[in-house]
Design a protein around this motif. Structure first.
Motif, mmCIF file in Angstrom:
data_model
loop_
_atom_site.group_PDB
_atom_site.id
_atom_site.type_symbol
_atom_site.label_atom_id
_atom_site.label_comp_id
_atom_site.label_asym_id
_atom_site.label_seq_id
_atom_site.Cartn_x
_atom_site.Cartn_y
_atom_site.Cartn_z
ATOM 1 N N MET A 214 0.815 -1.212 0.000
ATOM 2 C CA MET A 214 0.000 0.000 0.000
ATOM 3 C C MET A 214 0.854 1.269 0.000
ATOM 4 S SD MET A 214 -3.304 -0.713 2.431
ATOM 5 C CE MET A 214 -2.363 -0.939 3.938
ATOM 6 N N LYS A 215 2.141 1.131 -0.039
ATOM 7 C CA LYS A 215 3.031 2.280 0.031
ATOM 8 C C LYS A 215 2.721 3.264 -1.090
ATOM 9 C CE LYS A 215 7.885 3.459 0.706
ATOM 10 N NZ LYS A 215 9.275 2.959 0.767
ATOM 11 N N ASN A 216 2.704 4.556 -0.735
ATOM 12 C CA ASN A 216 2.451 5.663 -1.653
ATOM 13 C C ASN A 216 0.998 5.801 -2.092
ATOM 14 O OD1 ASN A 216 5.211 6.392 -1.626
ATOM 15 N ND2 ASN A 216 5.658 4.881 -3.219
ATOM 16 N N ARG A 217 0.126 4.948 -1.590
ATOM 17 C CA ARG A 217 -1.307 5.132 -1.848
ATOM 18 C C ARG A 217 -1.824 6.294 -1.009
ATOM 19 N NH1 ARG A 217 -4.550 1.991 -5.420
ATOM 20 N NH2 ARG A 217 -3.338 0.194 -6.074
ATOM 21 N N LYS A 218 -2.898 6.940 -1.485
ATOM 22 C CA LYS A 218 -3.436 8.113 -0.818
ATOM 23 C C LYS A 218 -4.797 7.807 -0.208
ATOM 24 C CE LYS A 218 -1.130 11.086 -4.215
ATOM 25 N NZ LYS A 218 -1.343 12.078 -5.298
ATOM 26 N N VAL A 219 -5.000 8.264 1.027
ATOM 27 C CA VAL A 219 -6.242 8.023 1.752
ATOM 28 C C VAL A 219 -6.786 9.341 2.287
ATOM 29 C CG1 VAL A 219 -7.338 6.842 3.700
ATOM 30 C CG2 VAL A 219 -5.496 5.706 2.430
ATOM 31 N N LEU A 220 -8.083 9.563 2.074
ATOM 32 C CA LEU A 220 -8.762 10.708 2.662
ATOM 33 C C LEU A 220 -9.592 10.220 3.850
ATOM 34 C CD1 LEU A 220 -9.870 13.613 2.815
ATOM 35 C CD2 LEU A 220 -11.523 12.989 1.032
ATOM 36 N N ILE A 221 -9.304 10.756 5.034
ATOM 37 C CA ILE A 221 -10.067 10.429 6.243
ATOM 38 C C ILE A 221 -11.043 11.565 6.526
ATOM 39 C CG2 ILE A 221 -9.964 9.894 8.705
ATOM 40 C CD1 ILE A 221 -7.045 9.043 8.293
ATOM 41 N N ILE A 222 -12.342 11.237 6.600
ATOM 42 C CA ILE A 222 -13.360 12.235 6.941
ATOM 43 C C ILE A 222 -13.901 11.857 8.312
ATOM 44 C CG2 ILE A 222 -15.387 13.479 6.117
ATOM 45 C CD1 ILE A 222 -14.977 12.160 3.392
ATOM 46 N N GLU A 223 -13.491 12.585 9.326
ATOM 47 C CA GLU A 223 -13.780 12.206 10.712
ATOM 48 C C GLU A 223 -13.715 13.450 11.593
ATOM 49 O OE1 GLU A 223 -14.833 10.859 13.822
ATOM 50 O OE2 GLU A 223 -14.390 9.061 12.632
ATOM 51 N N ASP A 224 -14.775 13.695 12.392
ATOM 52 C CA ASP A 224 -14.807 14.883 13.230
ATOM 53 C C ASP A 224 -14.288 14.646 14.647
ATOM 54 O OD1 ASP A 224 -17.110 13.302 13.758
ATOM 55 O OD2 ASP A 224 -18.083 15.013 14.724
ATOM 56 N N GLU A 225 -14.034 13.380 15.012
ATOM 57 C CA GLU A 225 -13.446 13.096 16.320
ATOM 58 C C GLU A 225 -11.927 13.244 16.199
ATOM 59 O OE1 GLU A 225 -14.669 9.400 18.018
ATOM 60 O OE2 GLU A 225 -16.753 9.655 17.389
ATOM 61 N N ILE A 226 -11.409 14.325 16.763
ATOM 62 C CA ILE A 226 -10.000 14.677 16.547
ATOM 63 C C ILE A 226 -9.053 13.579 17.024
ATOM 64 C CG2 ILE A 226 -8.178 16.324 17.149
ATOM 65 C CD1 ILE A 226 -10.322 18.483 17.353
ATOM 66 N N THR A 227 -9.313 13.035 18.218
ATOM 67 C CA THR A 227 -8.402 12.031 18.774
ATOM 68 C C THR A 227 -8.360 10.792 17.891
ATOM 69 O OG1 THR A 227 -8.822 12.806 21.021
ATOM 70 C CG2 THR A 227 -7.887 10.600 20.780
ATOM 71 N N PHE A 228 -9.538 10.272 17.522
ATOM 72 C CA PHE A 228 -9.570 9.075 16.693
ATOM 73 C C PHE A 228 -8.961 9.340 15.319
ATOM 74 C CE2 PHE A 228 -11.812 6.377 13.553
ATOM 75 C CZ PHE A 228 -11.325 5.149 13.964
ATOM 76 N N CYS A 229 -9.246 10.508 14.749
ATOM 77 C CA CYS A 229 -8.695 10.851 13.440
ATOM 78 C C CYS A 229 -7.166 10.881 13.483
ATOM 79 C CB CYS A 229 -9.250 12.204 12.983
ATOM 80 S SG CYS A 229 -8.720 12.701 11.330
ATOM 81 N N THR A 230 -6.610 11.455 14.556
ATOM 82 C CA THR A 230 -5.154 11.533 14.696
ATOM 83 C C THR A 230 -4.532 10.146 14.845
ATOM 84 O OG1 THR A 230 -5.357 13.712 15.748
ATOM 85 C CG2 THR A 230 -3.276 12.518 16.056
#
Length: 336
Positions: free
Chosen positions: A1-17
C-alpha cells in the motif's frame, strides 16, 4: 500500500489523529477533513486524488450519507469505507446502496482491521470472487452483529417502503403472508435512472441459514445487476448468469440448504420485464398479457442453476410471487 493516498473524513479529533498516524506508518499519504463539505471541496477545488476514502457517518455541516450522495451526483468514483459507531442498520444499508464498499464499527480494538479492509478495497482482484467485488461479501459481517440486534428484526427494519416512487414509477407491494410468519422477503432498488432491480427470497426453507443468505444476497444484489448491464440502453442483463453467481456465492460462503429465489428486472424506458425463478412461482400481468413462471429448483439444490426465466413487455404491470403458503403482490405503475 506504500504511496497510496487516503482521505479520512472524521470529526473526532483524537480518533482521526490515531488513525492518521497508524496509516502513515504503512507508507500511506493521508488527507483529513472533519466533515463531508470540506471533503467535497478538497476533491473538487483542491483536486486531491485519493485512492480510497474512510468516512464517518455522523458529522457536522455535512454527514457521511449526504457526502456519499454528493459523490454519486458528481460522478466521483472513489471507493468509500464507512467507519462509524452507529447501530442504525438502515443508515448503513443506505450507504451500501449508494456505493460504499465496506464498513467497520467503532470502537476498533485492533487497527490491523483497518489495514485488512483497505487491502480488500484497494486490491479486489486478489479476492477469489472474480465475478463479484470481494469486499461486498465482507459487508455481511457488519449487518450480522448478533449481539446488537436479532437478525430477523434487522431484516424487517430494512424492508423497502410499501409505497415509493423510483424512476417515475409508483411501486407498491403487499405482503400476503400468514400471521406471525415472515416468509418471503422482498428487496428492490434503482440500478440506474431507467432500470429497477428486485428479488424475493424464501427465508424459511432453511431456517436460520435462510436469514443469513438473505443478508448476503442483499449486499451483492445491486453490484451484480449493475455489472450485468454495462450499456443500459443497448442490452438487457443475463439474469440466468446473475442467479448462477448468487448460487456460487452461497456455496462458496459455506451455506447449506435450499434458498428459493426470484430475481426481477424492469427497464422503464423500453418497458422490458425479465424474471428468473429458482424455487418461487410468479404470475405477471401486463396490459396485454398474463404469463406464469414455474418455480423450478431452489438455489442450493444443484451446483449450476437451470435456466428458468421469461421476458415480456409492460407499461403498467403487476407480479404475484408465492411459495406454498406465502405471497407478495408487487405493482408497477407510471406516475402519469
Amino acid at each position: 500500500m506504500k504511496n497510496r493516498k487516503v482521505l479520512i473524513i472524521e470529526d473526532e479529533i483524537t480518533f482521526c489523529t490515531i488513525l492518521k498516524n497508524y496509516l502513515e506508518t504503512l507508507g500511506l499519504e493521508i488527507y483529513t477533513a472533519d466533515n463531508g463539505q470540506l471533503a467535497i471541496e478538497m476533491l473538487t477545488e483542491e483536486r486531491i486524488n485519493p485512492d480510497i476514502i474512510l468516512c464517518d457517518l455522523n458529522m457536522p455541516v455535512m454527514d457521511g450519507e449526504t457526502f456519499m450522495r454528493e459523490l454519486v451526483a458528481r460522478n466521483i468514483d472513489i471507493p468509500v469505507i464507512v467507519i462509524t459507531a452507529t447501530t442504525d442498520f438502515t443508515q448503513l444499508d443506505r450507504m451500501f446502496r449508494l456505493g460504499a464498499k465496506d464498513a467497520l464499527l467503532k470502537p476498533i480494538k485492533n487497527l490491523d482491521e483497518v489495514k485488512v479492509t483497505l487491502l480488500s478495497a484497494l486490491y479486489p482482484e486478489q479476492n477469489s470472487f472474480t465475478a463479484l467485488n470481494g469486499e461486498d461479501a465482507n459487508q455481511i459481517s457488519v449487518l450480522m452483529q448478533e449481539h446488537t440486534q436479532d437478525m430477523l428484526a434487522i431484516l424487517k427494519q430494512l424492508q423497502p417502503p410499501v409505497h415509493q416512487i423510483i424512476n417515475s414509477y409508483r411501486i407498491n407491494y403487499r405482503q400476503l403472508n400468514e400471521a406471525n410468519r415472515f416468509g418471503l422477503l422482498l428487496d428492490l432498488a434503482a440500478i440506474s435512472d431507467s432500470q429497477i432491480g428486485f428479488y424475493c427470497i424464501d427465508t424459511e426453507r432453511s431456517s436460520q441459514e435462510g436469514i443469513m443468505a438473505a443478508f448476503l444476497i442483499r449486499v451483492v444484489f445491486n453490484d451484480l445487476l449493475k455489472s450485468a448491464v454495462s450499456y443500459p440502453d443497448k442490452k438487457l442483463p443475463n439474469i440466468d448468469r446473475i442467479i448462477n453467481q448468487i448460487n456460487y456465492l452461497l456455496e462458496d460462503s459455506g451455506f447449506n440448504g435450499q434458498f428459493p429465489l426470484l430475481l426481477g428486472y424492469f427497464n422503464t424506458q423500453n418497458k422490458s420485464i425479465i424474471m428468473a425463478s429458482a424455487g418461487l412461482e410468479a404470475e405477471i400481468t401486463t396490459e396485454n398479457t398474463h404469463v406464469k413462471l414455474p418455480r423450478n429448483l431452489p438455489l442450493g439444490t444443484l451446483k449450476f442453476y437451470q435456466s428458468n426465466h421469461l421476458e415480456v413487455k409492460g407499461n403498467a404491470w403487476q407480479c404475484l410471487i408465492r411459495n406454498n403458503s406465502q405471497k407478495i403482490k408487487l405493482m408497477f405503475n407510471p406516475e402519469t
